[in-house]
Design a protein around this motif. Structure first.
Motif, PDB file in Angstrom:
ATOM      1  N   PRO A  23       0.826  -1.215   0.000  1.00 54.32           N
ATOM      2  CA  PRO A  23       0.000   0.000   0.000  1.00 54.32           C
ATOM      3  C   PRO A  23       0.856   1.259   0.000  1.00 54.32           C
ATOM      4  CG  PRO A  23      -0.792  -1.586   1.612  1.00 54.32           C
ATOM      5  CD  PRO A  23       0.518  -2.101   1.124  1.00 54.32           C
ATOM      6  N   MET A  24       0.380   2.298  -0.702  1.00 51.70           N
ATOM      7  CA  MET A  24       1.098   3.566  -0.699  1.00 51.70           C
ATOM      8  C   MET A  24       1.016   4.233   0.663  1.00 51.70           C
ATOM      9  SD  MET A  24       0.343   5.192  -4.479  1.00 51.70           S
ATOM     10  CE  MET A  24      -1.376   4.748  -4.567  1.00 51.70           C
ATOM     11  N   ILE A  25      -0.042   3.952   1.407  1.00 56.63           N
ATOM     12  CA  ILE A  25      -0.152   4.406   2.791  1.00 56.63           C
ATOM     13  C   ILE A  25      -0.623   3.228   3.633  1.00 56.63           C
ATOM     14  CG2 ILE A  25      -0.620   6.822   2.161  1.00 56.63           C
ATOM     15  CD1 ILE A  25      -3.575   6.274   2.769  1.00 56.63           C
ATOM     16  N   THR A  26      -0.154   3.125   4.829  1.00 56.86           N
ATOM     17  CA  THR A  26      -0.558   2.038   5.723  1.00 56.86           C
ATOM     18  C   THR A  26      -1.573   2.489   6.765  1.00 56.86           C
ATOM     19  OG1 THR A  26       1.340   2.521   7.148  1.00 56.86           O
ATOM     20  CG2 THR A  26       1.635   0.829   5.459  1.00 56.86           C
ATOM     21  N   GLU A  27      -1.633   3.768   7.001  1.00 55.24           N
ATOM     22  CA  GLU A  27      -2.595   4.329   7.942  1.00 55.24           C
ATOM     23  C   GLU A  27      -3.372   5.451   7.254  1.00 55.24           C
ATOM     24  OE1 GLU A  27      -3.302   3.207  10.827  1.00 55.24           O
ATOM     25  OE2 GLU A  27      -1.691   1.726  10.984  1.00 55.24           O
ATOM     26  N   PRO A  28      -4.644   5.577   7.505  1.00 50.70           N
ATOM     27  CA  PRO A  28      -5.475   4.765   8.381  1.00 50.70           C
ATOM     28  C   PRO A  28      -5.878   3.450   7.721  1.00 50.70           C
ATOM     29  CG  PRO A  28      -6.804   6.441   7.346  1.00 50.70           C
ATOM     30  CD  PRO A  28      -5.398   6.700   6.896  1.00 50.70           C
ATOM     31  N   SER A  29      -6.451   2.570   8.498  1.00 51.23           N
ATOM     32  CA  SER A  29      -6.837   1.249   7.998  1.00 51.23           C
ATOM     33  C   SER A  29      -8.298   1.194   7.584  1.00 51.23           C
ATOM     34  CB  SER A  29      -6.568   0.189   9.068  1.00 51.23           C
ATOM     35  OG  SER A  29      -7.284   0.495  10.260  1.00 51.23           O
ATOM     36  N   THR A  30      -9.053   2.279   7.773  1.00 53.75           N
ATOM     37  CA  THR A  30     -10.467   2.327   7.394  1.00 53.75           C
ATOM     38  C   THR A  30     -10.736   3.620   6.635  1.00 53.75           C
ATOM     39  OG1 THR A  30     -11.125   3.392   9.462  1.00 53.75           O
ATOM     40  CG2 THR A  30     -11.147   0.976   9.407  1.00 53.75           C
ATOM     41  N   VAL A  31     -11.850   3.614   5.910  1.00 52.81           N
ATOM     42  CA  VAL A  31     -12.237   4.799   5.151  1.00 52.81           C
ATOM     43  C   VAL A  31     -12.510   5.970   6.094  1.00 52.81           C
ATOM     44  CG1 VAL A  31     -13.919   5.746   3.521  1.00 52.81           C
ATOM     45  CG2 VAL A  31     -13.226   3.354   3.342  1.00 52.81           C
ATOM     46  N   PHE A  88     -11.332  14.012  -7.339  1.00 55.45           N
ATOM     47  CA  PHE A  88     -10.806  12.722  -6.878  1.00 55.45           C
ATOM     48  C   PHE A  88      -9.299  12.649  -7.090  1.00 55.45           C
ATOM     49  CE2 PHE A  88      -9.409   8.494  -8.168  1.00 55.45           C
ATOM     50  CZ  PHE A  88      -9.735   7.740  -7.050  1.00 55.45           C
ATOM     51  N   LEU A  89      -8.845  13.056  -8.291  1.00 54.18           N
ATOM     52  CA  LEU A  89      -7.410  13.022  -8.566  1.00 54.18           C
ATOM     53  C   LEU A  89      -6.642  13.958  -7.640  1.00 54.18           C
ATOM     54  CD1 LEU A  89      -7.354  12.969 -12.467  1.00 54.18           C
ATOM     55  CD2 LEU A  89      -6.621  11.143 -10.944  1.00 54.18           C
ATOM     56  N   TRP A  90      -7.197  15.136  -7.396  1.00 55.47           N
ATOM     57  CA  TRP A  90      -6.516  16.063  -6.510  1.00 55.47           C
ATOM     58  C   TRP A  90      -6.439  15.517  -5.091  1.00 55.47           C
ATOM     59  CZ3 TRP A  90      -3.098  19.554  -6.098  1.00 55.47           C
ATOM     60  CH2 TRP A  90      -2.978  20.264  -4.907  1.00 55.47           C
ATOM     61  N   GLN A  91      -7.497  14.828  -4.662  1.00 53.35           N
ATOM     62  CA  GLN A  91      -7.464  14.224  -3.319  1.00 53.35           C
ATOM     63  C   GLN A  91      -6.354  13.184  -3.224  1.00 53.35           C
ATOM     64  OE1 GLN A  91      -9.759  14.880  -0.392  1.00 53.35           O
ATOM     65  NE2 GLN A  91      -7.751  14.126   0.178  1.00 53.35           N
ATOM     66  N   GLN A  92      -6.145  12.415  -4.309  1.00 52.03           N
ATOM     67  CA  GLN A  92      -5.049  11.452  -4.328  1.00 52.03           C
ATOM     68  C   GLN A  92      -3.705  12.172  -4.184  1.00 52.03           C
ATOM     69  OE1 GLN A  92      -7.020   8.574  -3.904  1.00 52.03           O
ATOM     70  NE2 GLN A  92      -5.346   7.698  -5.033  1.00 52.03           N
ATOM     71  N   GLN A 147     -16.930   8.172  -3.544  1.00 56.20           N
ATOM     72  CA  GLN A 147     -15.650   8.817  -3.839  1.00 56.20           C
ATOM     73  C   GLN A 147     -14.629   8.545  -2.737  1.00 56.20           C
ATOM     74  OE1 GLN A 147     -17.294  12.774  -4.329  1.00 56.20           O
ATOM     75  NE2 GLN A 147     -16.881  12.746  -6.533  1.00 56.20           N
ATOM     76  N   GLN A 148     -15.073   8.583  -1.476  1.00 49.66           N
ATOM     77  CA  GLN A 148     -14.161   8.293  -0.367  1.00 49.66           C
ATOM     78  C   GLN A 148     -13.649   6.856  -0.442  1.00 49.66           C
ATOM     79  OE1 GLN A 148     -15.824   9.308   3.462  1.00 49.66           O
ATOM     80  NE2 GLN A 148     -16.685  11.238   2.713  1.00 49.66           N
ATOM     81  N   LEU A 149     -14.548   5.926  -0.799  1.00 44.97           N
ATOM     82  CA  LEU A 149     -14.139   4.530  -0.917  1.00 44.97           C
ATOM     83  C   LEU A 149     -13.149   4.345  -2.058  1.00 44.97           C
ATOM     84  CD1 LEU A 149     -14.600   1.680   0.200  1.00 44.97           C
ATOM     85  CD2 LEU A 149     -16.432   1.393  -1.480  1.00 44.97           C
ATOM     86  N   ALA A 150     -13.342   5.069  -3.172  1.00 48.05           N
ATOM     87  CA  ALA A 150     -12.407   4.979  -4.296  1.00 48.05           C
ATOM     88  C   ALA A 150     -11.039   5.531  -3.914  1.00 48.05           C
ATOM     89  CB  ALA A 150     -12.966   5.748  -5.500  1.00 48.05           C
ATOM     90  N   VAL A 151     -11.014   6.650  -3.187  1.00 48.26           N
ATOM     91  CA  VAL A 151      -9.742   7.221  -2.727  1.00 48.26           C
ATOM     92  C   VAL A 151      -9.024   6.244  -1.811  1.00 48.26           C
ATOM     93  CG1 VAL A 151      -8.706   9.041  -1.317  1.00 48.26           C
ATOM     94  CG2 VAL A 151     -10.480   9.613  -2.981  1.00 48.26           C
ATOM     95  N   PHE A 152      -9.757   5.651  -0.883  1.00 50.47           N
ATOM     96  CA  PHE A 152      -9.153   4.716   0.062  1.00 50.47           C
ATOM     97  C   PHE A 152      -8.608   3.485  -0.661  1.00 50.47           C
ATOM     98  CE2 PHE A 152      -9.543   1.106   3.009  1.00 50.47           C
ATOM     99  CZ  PHE A 152      -8.710   1.541   4.027  1.00 50.47           C
ATOM    100  N   GLY A 169     -11.110   6.820   8.690  1.00 51.86           N
ATOM    101  CA  GLY A 169      -9.926   7.444   9.246  1.00 51.86           C
ATOM    102  C   GLY A 169      -9.190   8.357   8.290  1.00 51.86           C
ATOM    103  N   LEU A 170      -9.642   8.442   7.022  1.00 51.68           N
ATOM    104  CA  LEU A 170      -8.980   9.305   6.049  1.00 51.68           C
ATOM    105  C   LEU A 170      -9.137  10.774   6.437  1.00 51.68           C
ATOM    106  CD1 LEU A 170      -9.858   7.813   2.543  1.00 51.68           C
ATOM    107  CD2 LEU A 170      -7.601   7.940   3.580  1.00 51.68           C
ATOM    108  N   ARG A 171      -8.073  11.501   6.326  1.00 50.63           N
ATOM    109  CA  ARG A 171      -8.122  12.944   6.544  1.00 50.63           C
ATOM    110  C   ARG A 171      -8.208  13.616   5.180  1.00 50.63           C
ATOM    111  NH1 ARG A 171      -3.604  16.744   9.613  1.00 50.63           N
ATOM    112  NH2 ARG A 171      -4.712  18.734   9.327  1.00 50.63           N
ATOM    113  N   LEU A 172      -9.414  13.998   4.801  1.00 52.08           N
ATOM    114  CA  LEU A 172      -9.671  14.522   3.472  1.00 52.08           C
ATOM    115  C   LEU A 172      -9.609  16.037   3.471  1.00 52.08           C
ATOM    116  CD1 LEU A 172     -12.736  12.258   2.627  1.00 52.08           C
ATOM    117  CD2 LEU A 172     -10.378  11.898   1.923  1.00 52.08           C
ATOM    118  N   TYR A 173      -8.966  16.589   2.440  1.00 51.55           N
ATOM    119  CA  TYR A 173      -8.930  18.041   2.333  1.00 51.55           C
ATOM    120  C   TYR A 173     -10.282  18.564   1.839  1.00 51.55           C
ATOM    121  CZ  TYR A 173      -8.995  19.359  -2.608  1.00 51.55           C
ATOM    122  OH  TYR A 173      -9.385  19.641  -3.888  1.00 51.55           O
ATOM    123  N   ASN A 174     -11.025  17.711   1.114  1.00 56.59           N
ATOM    124  CA  ASN A 174     -12.342  18.088   0.605  1.00 56.59           C
ATOM    125  C   ASN A 174     -13.380  17.244   1.321  1.00 56.59           C
ATOM    126  OD1 ASN A 174     -14.725  18.476  -0.870  1.00 56.59           O
ATOM    127  ND2 ASN A 174     -13.607  18.879  -2.754  1.00 56.59           N
TER     128      ASN A 174
END
Length: 412
Positions: free
Chosen positions: A318-326, A370-374, A340-345, A328-333
């Protein structure tokens, strides 16, 4: 004569077939097969039933096995609704008028966008031998030989007419898809001819010329800015010109012509029109298939096209190991919806690598966000500094770039 019933393909569509699966038949014998249909959804279902036959002739010599294929078409729903919406008259395909256009005087417009590419795309036109193959209706035989290079020519393969997935390999991938693309383009050429127009008038509006195209608002045909349309003057078949679509408005296409046409134009001139589709995407796909043959990329691309699920964790962490759930994502948007959150995760957790992530949707559905969030998460979590935004349209890259706030993005 030995009879064998194969209804596995029909079973997958919810059609249960009862009756003898195998039997010995003599002259005059018959076998009854009953169908039981259980469809949870309304709509049209089509399935196949295969009847295999083997046996010997009157001299006890084995005869060549053969198979009879029967299609089953089901319309599931209310009969009254079906009567209401069914076609009142049988469909009649528009006849293409014979006649060839001369080689047009080119418009000579540069490609959309600034600058020219150093390495131009090869034309990748349909080879003459493949056109002959399609006109002889021999496409299936050629593709089957590519799928089954070691098969006996006289042997019958059930999946040769149904499913080639298990026989598609990295070695035959390029050969097969080159031919599939040529076949699709051949059909596109036939389809676009349905929209040929004859004896229609064009009018001049300043530097542009307006052509009324019925059905243009519904994309029949699909005409976009940058497309080329061939025009032949109705009363002078010796003059043929290439026009450039400058813009499209409802059912009118606004065209630009070479100087030779402008100088002799009279308002209301009648012309014959032939539409053409842009081949850039088809050529790009052919080029991508050619890359498969280059040895320096073959190992990497084989893992992308034919990934091994057993090596996902070892080779694609994985490119990130934390967080382990959707959650727990710290989204700027914060306006991203659940999908969309599930796709980012999923993208950040590398759930599908090495396969590429395809983001598809109509305009305004949040693809750029979505791309910017990535990008935002990768900057924060991995401290990577080099990113490439790539699109066939510059405005898409500009849209992604304009979302940045805390990080600088250099333009190249």
């Amino acid at each position: 004569m030995h009879f064998e019933l194969n209804a596995s393909l029909a079973e997958q569509k919810g059609i249960h077939v009862t009756g003898p699966s195998t039997s010995q038949l003599d002259e005059g014998d018959h076998v009854q097969v009953k169908l039981e249909i259980r469809q949870p959804r309304r709509g049209v279902t089509r399935a196949l039933i295969l009847f295999h036959f083997t046996g010997v002739d009157e001299w006890e010599r084995p005869i060549k096995p053969f198979t009879i294929v029967r299609y089953i078409d089901l319309n599931v729903g209310n009969p009254d609704d079906h009567e209401l919406i069914k076609a009142k008259t049988p469909y009649q395909k528009k006849k293409i008028k014979p006649g060839n256009f001369l080689k047009p005087i080119p418009f000579g417009v540069p490609s959309i966008g600034s600058g020219q590419f150093q390495n131009k795309l090869p034309p990748y036109g349909i080879p003459s031998h493949w056109r002959d193959t399609m006109q002889k209706n021999a496409v299936q035989d050629v593709l089957t030989d590519l799928y089954y290079p070691e098969r006996c020519p006289d042997a019958f393969c059930e999946d040769a007419i149904m499913d080639h997935t298990s026989h598609l390999t990295f070695q035959n991938y390029g050969q097969i898809f080159h031919r599939l693309l040529w076949t699709e383009e051949f059909q596109m050429e036939l389809d676009i001819r349905q929209y040929d127009m004859s004896n229609v008038a064009i009018t001049r509006q300043n530097k542009q010329f307006s052509l009324n195209v019925p059905g243009l608002a519904e994309s029949r045909p699909s005409v976009l800015r940058g497309d080329l349309i061939t025009i032949q003057i109705n009363n002078d078949k010796s003059k043929c010109f290439e026009s450039y679509v400058d813009r499209v408005s409802f059912e009118n296409a606004f065209l630009r012509f070479p100087r030779a046409f402008v100088d002799q134009f009279i308002n209301g001139t009648k012309v014959d029109v032939r539409f053409r589709f842009r081949r850039v995407q088809l050529r790009s796909m052919h080029q991508a298939l050619d890359v498969l043959a280059e040895k320096k990329y073959s190992h990497m691309l084989e893992r992308v096209l034919f990934p091994d699920p057993t090596e996902n964790d070892a080779f694609y962490p994985p490119m990130i190991t934390e967080p382990s759930t959707v959650e727990g994502l710290r989204l700027y948007n914060r306006e991203l919806n659940k999908e969309q959150q599930l796709a980012v995760f999923g993208a950040m957790r590398s759930v599908a690598r090495p396969a590429p992530y395809l983001i598809y949707g109509p305009p305004g559905t949040g693809k750029c966000i979505f791309l910017w969030q990535q990008y935002y998460l990768l900057i924060r979590k991995t401290y990577l500094s080099n990113f490439l935004w790539h699109s066939i349209f510059r405005k898409n890259c500009d849209s992604c770039r304009n979302h940045h706030s805390d990080h600088e993005i250099s333009e190249s």
